[in-house]
Design a protein around this motif. Structure first.
Motif, PDB file in Angstrom:
ATOM      1  N   GLN A   1       1.258   7.596   3.557  1.00 31.48           N
ATOM      2  CA  GLN A   1       0.631   6.296   3.757  1.00 31.48           C
ATOM      3  C   GLN A   1       1.388   5.495   4.811  1.00 31.48           C
ATOM      4  O   GLN A   1       0.781   4.830   5.664  1.00 31.48           O
ATOM      5  CB  GLN A   1       0.591   5.521   2.442  1.00 31.48           C
ATOM      6  CG  GLN A   1       0.036   4.108   2.555  1.00 31.48           C
ATOM      7  CD  GLN A   1      -1.397   4.059   3.047  1.00 31.48           C
ATOM      8  OE1 GLN A   1      -2.173   4.982   2.810  1.00 31.48           O
ATOM      9  NE2 GLN A   1      -1.754   2.979   3.740  1.00 31.48           N
TER      10      GLN A   1
ATOM     11  N   THR B   1       0.824  -1.214   0.000  1.00 30.35           N
ATOM     12  CA  THR B   1       0.000   0.000   0.000  1.00 30.35           C
ATOM     13  C   THR B   1       0.859   1.265   0.000  1.00 30.35           C
ATOM     14  O   THR B   1       0.469   2.276  -0.588  1.00 30.35           O
ATOM     15  CB  THR B   1      -0.951   0.000   1.208  1.00 30.35           C
ATOM     16  OG1 THR B   1      -0.235  -0.446   2.380  1.00 30.35           O
ATOM     17  CG2 THR B   1      -2.125  -0.932   0.978  1.00 30.35           C
ATOM     18  N   THR B   2       2.019   1.203   0.639  1.00 27.30           N
ATOM     19  CA  THR B   2       2.937   2.349   0.595  1.00 27.30           C
ATOM     20  C   THR B   2       3.495   2.519  -0.811  1.00 27.30           C
ATOM     21  O   THR B   2       3.588   3.641  -1.329  1.00 27.30           O
ATOM     22  CB  THR B   2       4.077   2.164   1.612  1.00 27.30           C
ATOM     23  OG1 THR B   2       3.524   2.185   2.940  1.00 27.30           O
ATOM     24  CG2 THR B   2       5.120   3.262   1.492  1.00 27.30           C
TER      25      THR B   2
ATOM     26  N   LEU C   1       4.224  11.319  -0.825  1.00 31.57           N
ATOM     27  CA  LEU C   1       2.909  10.684  -0.872  1.00 31.57           C
ATOM     28  C   LEU C   1       2.969   9.279  -0.271  1.00 31.57           C
ATOM     29  O   LEU C   1       2.067   8.859   0.470  1.00 31.57           O
ATOM     30  CB  LEU C   1       2.405  10.619  -2.314  1.00 31.57           C
ATOM     31  CG  LEU C   1       1.993  11.963  -2.946  1.00 31.57           C
ATOM     32  CD1 LEU C   1       1.746  11.788  -4.436  1.00 31.57           C
ATOM     33  CD2 LEU C   1       0.751  12.513  -2.255  1.00 31.57           C
TER      34      LEU C   1
ATOM     35  N   THR D   1      -0.389  17.488   2.196  1.00 31.44           N
ATOM     36  CA  THR D   1       0.368  16.275   2.529  1.00 31.44           C
ATOM     37  C   THR D   1       1.625  16.629   3.314  1.00 31.44           C
ATOM     38  O   THR D   1       1.946  15.983   4.322  1.00 31.44           O
ATOM     39  CB  THR D   1       0.739  15.505   1.245  1.00 31.44           C
ATOM     40  OG1 THR D   1      -0.447  15.033   0.618  1.00 31.44           O
ATOM     41  CG2 THR D   1       1.650  14.321   1.567  1.00 31.44           C
TER      42      THR D   1
ATOM     43  N   ALA E   1       0.992   4.113  -3.148  1.00 27.46           N
ATOM     44  CA  ALA E   1       0.805   5.554  -2.964  1.00 27.46           C
ATOM     45  C   ALA E   1       1.747   6.371  -3.833  1.00 27.46           C
ATOM     46  O   ALA E   1       1.521   7.568  -4.052  1.00 27.46           O
ATOM     47  CB  ALA E   1       0.999   5.919  -1.492  1.00 27.46           C
TER      48      ALA E   1
END
Length: 377
Positions: free
Chosen positions: A257, A20-21, A253, A39, A24
């Protein structure tokens, strides 16, 4: 090869990160995009939360580049141009690097060296400061990953406060921040640096300084570098939320995450618990195989562990490394100068099952190299 073609990285960095990182990273944002500015703001505040300090007293200043960029940024920004003098406490390669940076900058310094396999001796530092307290800055590495030693940051901070209360205390927490608790205010820390791709499990590309705000602002005009000027970077971010120069958009970004996942795991305590479990599995397995640790338990942390080369005629590190690499298990050579050793890390996107698998692979490799287990000295 592992899923998605990734190897397991048992190193001090770069480190593996979650899917998932990595996902991102796939979004494109402009550096002046409102979402990206938000962010950056989120990251800066979240890092202060992880550090356990308030935005009233401290600020977070992200810097493009690897962790060493942040180290040099602190040094070039905080040491006075006139009569500046730094006490460098070192017991490994990263403490030595601070001395090298100061040499290049032309800054007067004293490097107080200690054994690479032991923590910095508080008593020796105390005796030194009693004799010589003409320092404007003191630096120390929290987790010296050359061998895996944890250094007594809080105790040294108390000495700095007692003997040179006007000096800035600088902590390189590259491989500890986010997984090793440290009370910055109680430890008298003015500046702390770390990197995105360590215990917070982001991808490489930027580093950051957690800075005591009043101390930082006192350093305006000192920097010997334009791009590494922490005050300039802070002022730019304060003005419009933007980096002065091109920011690492995709890396940040991904880091957002990673910070969300760090919080979901239980923050510093939760991350520490996983790394401690990883370390316990490693130490137990390697002990059963007869491998000898370089550092004793009193000085060793749970970030990375160093092992002596076994005294076995069939052992060759390059062969050992290559065979493990072929099984997608990546370890690291040693970085100490006084012993032949190798290192195995417990941090990054690694879990107990990964450590168990590594131990099994080490057993297979040893037998393939005709090394009977347990090893006999």
């Amino acid at each position: 090869m592992s899923a998605l073609g990734n190897k397991k990285l048992f190193t001090p960095g770069p480190l593996g990160v979650s899917l998932t990182t990595r996902q991102a990273l796939l979004k494109d944002l402009g550096s002046r995009d409102t979402e990206f500015i938000n962010t950056v703001s989120f990251i800066r505040q979240k890092l202060l939360d992880i550090a356990g300090v308030s935005s009233h007293s401290f600020t977070c200043v992200p810097m493009q580049g690897s962790g060493t960029f942040a180290v040099e940024a602190v040094l070039t920004t905080t040491v006075p141009r006139t009569n500046g003098k730094v006490l460098v406490l070192e017991n490994g390669a990263y403490g030595k690097r601070i001395g090298q940076i100061l040499k290049v900058l032309g800054v007067e310094n004293t490097v107080l060296s200690f054994d690479e396999d032991k923590s910095i001796d508080v008593g020796v530092v105390k005796d030194h400061l009693r004799k010589d307290s003409l320092y404007t800055n003191v630096s120390i590495v929290h987790c010296e990953t050359s061998a895996g030693v944890f250094n007594p940051v809080s105790k040294i901070g108390a000495l700095v406060k007692k003997y040179i209360p006007d000096a800035y205390y600088f902590v390189d927490a590259m491989s500890s921040f986010g997984a090793v608790p440290l009370d910055l205010e109680d430890s008298n820390v003015h500046f702390l640096v770390s990197s995105a791709n360590k215990c917070l499990e982001g991808v490489p590309g930027f580093s950051y300084a957690i800075a005591h705000k009043e101390s930082l602002l006192q350093c305006k005009g000192r920097a010997r570098s334009m791009s590494l000027d922490l005050v300039g970077q802070y002022e730019g971010l304060s003005k419009n939320g933007q980096f002065r120069f091109t920011p690492p958009t995709h890396t940040m970004l991904a880091f957002k995450q990673a910070l969300i996942e760090h919080e979901e795991e239980g923050g510093v305590v939760g991350r520490a618990n996983r790394y401690k479990k990883n370390n316990a599995i490693l130490k137990d397995g390697m002990k059963k195989f007869g491998f000898k640790e370089l550092v004793n338990d009193n000085d060793q942390g749970y970030i990375i562990t160093s092992y002596h080369y076994p005294k076995n005629s069939n052992f060759n590190f390059q062969d050992f490394y290559a065979r493990l690499n072929d099984k997608d298990q990546v370890i690291y050579p040693g970085k100490v100068t006084t012993a032949d050793c190798f290192r195995i890390g417990n941090i990054g996107h690694l879990y107990p099952e990964d450590m168990t698998n590594l131990i099994s692979c080490i057993e297979e490799v040893c037998r393939d190299m005709n090394m009977s287990l347990p090893l006999v000295e």
